[in-house]
Design an enzyme around this catalytic site. Structure first.
Site, short mmCIF file in Angstrom:
data_model
loop_
_atom_site.label_atom_id
_atom_site.label_comp_id
_atom_site.label_asym_id
_atom_site.label_seq_id
_atom_site.Cartn_x
_atom_site.Cartn_y
_atom_site.Cartn_z
N ASN A 130 0.88 -1.18 0.00
CA ASN A 130 0.00 0.00 0.00
C ASN A 130 0.91 1.22 0.00
O ASN A 130 1.48 1.58 1.03
CB ASN A 130 -0.89 0.00 1.25
CG ASN A 130 -1.66 1.30 1.39
OD1 ASN A 130 -1.79 2.06 0.43
ND2 ASN A 130 -2.16 1.58 2.59
N TRP A 131 1.02 1.82 -1.17
CA TRP A 131 1.96 2.95 -1.29
C TRP A 131 1.43 4.23 -0.66
O TRP A 131 2.13 5.22 -0.56
CB TRP A 131 2.25 3.21 -2.78
CG TRP A 131 3.12 2.19 -3.44
CD1 TRP A 131 3.55 0.98 -2.93
CD2 TRP A 131 3.69 2.29 -4.76
NE1 TRP A 131 4.33 0.34 -3.84
CE2 TRP A 131 4.44 1.11 -4.98
CE3 TRP A 131 3.63 3.25 -5.77
CZ2 TRP A 131 5.13 0.88 -6.17
CZ3 TRP A 131 4.32 3.00 -6.95
CH2 TRP A 131 5.06 1.84 -7.15
N LYS A 132 0.19 4.23 -0.26
CA LYS A 132 -0.45 5.44 0.27
C LYS A 132 -0.21 6.59 -0.71
O LYS A 132 -0.12 6.35 -1.91
CB LYS A 132 0.06 5.76 1.68
CG LYS A 132 0.09 4.53 2.59
CD LYS A 132 0.23 4.90 4.03
CE LYS A 132 0.55 3.67 4.86
NZ LYS A 132 0.03 3.72 6.20
N HIS A 175 -9.64 1.17 4.76
CA HIS A 175 -8.34 1.38 5.43
C HIS A 175 -8.56 2.35 6.59
O HIS A 175 -9.36 3.28 6.50
CB HIS A 175 -7.33 1.95 4.43
CG HIS A 175 -5.94 1.96 4.97
ND1 HIS A 175 -5.50 2.93 5.83
CD2 HIS A 175 -4.90 1.10 4.80
CE1 HIS A 175 -4.23 2.67 6.16
NE2 HIS A 175 -3.85 1.56 5.55
N GLU A 193 -6.96 4.76 7.62
CA GLU A 193 -6.77 6.19 7.30
C GLU A 193 -8.00 6.76 6.60
O GLU A 193 -8.33 7.94 6.77
CB GLU A 193 -5.49 6.36 6.44
CG GLU A 193 -4.24 6.16 7.30
CD GLU A 193 -3.01 5.67 6.55
OE1 GLU A 193 -2.97 5.73 5.31
OE2 GLU A 193 -2.08 5.18 7.24
N GLU A 206 -5.88 -4.99 10.38
CA GLU A 206 -4.91 -3.92 10.61
C GLU A 206 -5.25 -3.18 11.90
O GLU A 206 -6.06 -2.24 11.88
CB GLU A 206 -4.92 -2.93 9.44
CG GLU A 206 -4.48 -3.53 8.12
CD GLU A 206 -3.79 -2.50 7.24
OE1 GLU A 206 -2.68 -2.79 6.79
OE2 GLU A 206 -4.34 -1.42 7.03
N GLY A 217 1.58 2.21 10.59
CA GLY A 217 2.46 3.37 10.44
C GLY A 217 3.09 3.83 11.73
O GLY A 217 3.63 4.94 11.79
N SER A 230 2.97 -2.17 10.40
CA SER A 230 4.41 -2.13 10.66
C SER A 230 5.10 -3.47 10.41
O SER A 230 5.99 -3.87 11.18
CB SER A 230 4.68 -1.62 12.08
OG SER A 230 4.14 -0.31 12.22
N GLY A 249 2.60 -1.15 4.31
CA GLY A 249 2.63 0.27 4.00
C GLY A 249 4.05 0.75 3.77
O GLY A 249 4.64 0.57 2.70
N GLY A 250 4.65 1.37 4.79
CA GLY A 250 5.96 2.00 4.67
C GLY A 250 7.01 1.12 4.01
O GLY A 250 7.75 1.57 3.12
C1 PEP Z 1 -0.96 0.19 5.77
O1 PEP Z 1 -0.90 1.35 5.36
O2 PEP Z 1 -1.88 -0.55 5.41
C2 PEP Z 1 0.09 -0.27 6.68
C3 PEP Z 1 0.00 -1.47 7.20
O3 PEP Z 1 1.11 0.61 6.93
P1 PEP Z 1 2.49 0.27 7.69
O4 PEP Z 1 3.02 -1.03 7.12
O5 PEP Z 1 3.38 1.42 7.36
O6 PEP Z 1 2.17 0.14 9.13
#
Ligand code: PEP
Length: 276
Positions: free
Chosen positions: A37-39, A121, A123, A193, A199, A238, A259-260
Site C-alpha cells: 500500500n503505497w499510500k 483502510h 486512514e 490492521e 504506520g 508495521s 505500507g511503509g
Molecule cells: C498500511 O498502510 O496498510 C500499513 C500497514 O502501513 P504500515 O506497514 O506502514 O504500518
C-alpha cells in the site's frame, strides 16, 4: 460425524473468547498474498524503479500486488502487465458514475486492469470519516465492477485496551456481510490492521494476530465453512523484513498488507520472500 464448529457469537473480551474452527474439515491450501500500500507516495521516476524491481524479482512463494495512487495506475499497468504481479487502487467511489467530482468509479479502475481495491483502510475511516455503511456500499460497487476488495478491519488502541477488539471487527465485518452476504467473501481479501500498529512501528505480536485471524475465520465459518477456509486474511501494521517471517508462519495469517516497507524495494522483496 460432523466436525465441531463452536463460536461465541457475542465476541466477548478477546482473551475470554471461545472460538473453534475445526481445521480437519479444511480443504483449501491458501496461497499467501503480499500487497504493498503505497499510500500517497510516489512519482513517475521513483515508481518505475519500484515497479520494475518487483516485477523482475519474479517472486513465486506468494502472490504479489501493489496498490498505488490513482494517477499511477496506468503506469503500474504498463510495467506489470503480463508479469505475475497485480495492481490495484487504495479507494473507490460507492457510485458507478455521475456528478461526484473528484471521485473514481470502480469500473474506471477495472478499465486499467486493477485486480484489487483497498476498502476501509483505517486512514480512510479516521481521516475521511468513512463509515461502515459507506464502506459496505463501496464493497458492493467494487465487486459489481469485477474488482477484488481488500477489506481492512481493526481496532484502535483504546478499543483493544477496553477488550473490544472482536466487537469492533464484528461490527465492521457485519456491515459488509449484512448487505453483500457471506458468498461475496469468496472473491474478497480481508486485512486485519490494528490501528495502533499502522504506520507506528509498533507491530502486533504473532500470537495477537493469530488470535484475531482465527476468530475472524471462525466467525465466517459459522456462515460458510468453505468461504472461511478459502479466504485470505492478511495482517497489516508495521510489517518489516525483521518480523514478517514469524507473522506469516501463523496458521491463519495468509500474508501481509505492507505500507511503509513497500516503498523500499529490498524491504518489500524481503517481506515477500518471508512467505516461503
Ligand atoms: C498500511 O498502510 O496498510 C500499513 C500497514 O502501513 P504500515 O506497514 O506502514 O504500518
Amino acid at each position: 460425524m460432523p466436525k465441531r464448529l463452536e463460536i461465541d457469537w457475542q465476541w466477548p473480551k478477546l482473551l475470554k473468547s471461545k472460538v473453534f474452527f475445526d481445521r480437519s474439515a479444511a480443504t483449501t491450501m491458501r496461497k499467501k498474498l503480499v500487497v504493498g500500500n503505497w499510500k500517497m507516495h510516489g512519482r513517475l521516476e521513483s515508481n518505475r524503479g519500484l515497479l520494475e524491481g518487483v516485477r523482475d524479482a519474479a517472486i513465486t512463494s506468494c502472490e504479489v500486488a501493489v496498490c498505488v495512487s490513482y494517477p499511477y495506475i496506468a503506469q503500474a499497468q504498463s510495467i506489470l502487465a503480463d508479469s505475475g504481479v497485480t495492481w490495484g487502487a487504495q479507494n473507490c467511489s460507492e457510485y458507478d458514475l455521475g456528478a461526484y467530482t473528484g471521485e473514481v468509479a470502480p469500473a474506471m479502475l477495472a478499465d486499467f486492469g486493477c485486480r484489487y481495491v483497498l476498502l476501509g483502510h483505517s486512514e480512510r475511516r479516521t481521516l475521511y470519516g468513512e463509515t461502515d455503511a459507506v464502506i459496505a456500499a463501496k464493497f458492493g460497487a467494487a465487486r459489481a465492477a469485477g474488482l477484488t476488495p481488500i477489506l481492512c478491519v481493526g481496532e484502535t488502541l483504546t478499543e483493544r485496551v477496553a477488550g473490544e477488539t472482536l466487537a469492533v471487527i464484528d461490527r465492521q465485518l457485519a456491515a459488509v456481510l449484512n448487505t453483500a452476504g457471506v458468498e461475496a467473501l469468496r472473491k474478497t481479501v480481508l486485512a486485519y490492521e490494528p490501528v495502533w500498529a499502522v504506520g507506528t512501528g509498533r507491530t502486533a505480536t504473532p500470537d495477537q494476530v493469530q488470535e484475531v485471524h482465527a476468530a475472524v475465520r471462525a466467525k465466517i465459518a459459522a456462515a460458510s465453512p468453505a468461504v472461511a477456509d478459502g479466504i485470505q486474511i492478511l495482517y497489516g501494521g508495521s510489517v518489516k523484513p525483521q518480523n514478517a517471517r514469524e507473522l506469516f508462519a501463523k496458521t491463519d495469517v495468509d500474508g501481509g498488507l505492507i505500507g511503509g516497507a513497500s516503498l523500499v524495494l529490498n524491504d518489500f522483496l524481503a517481506i515477500c520472500r518471508a512467505t516461503n
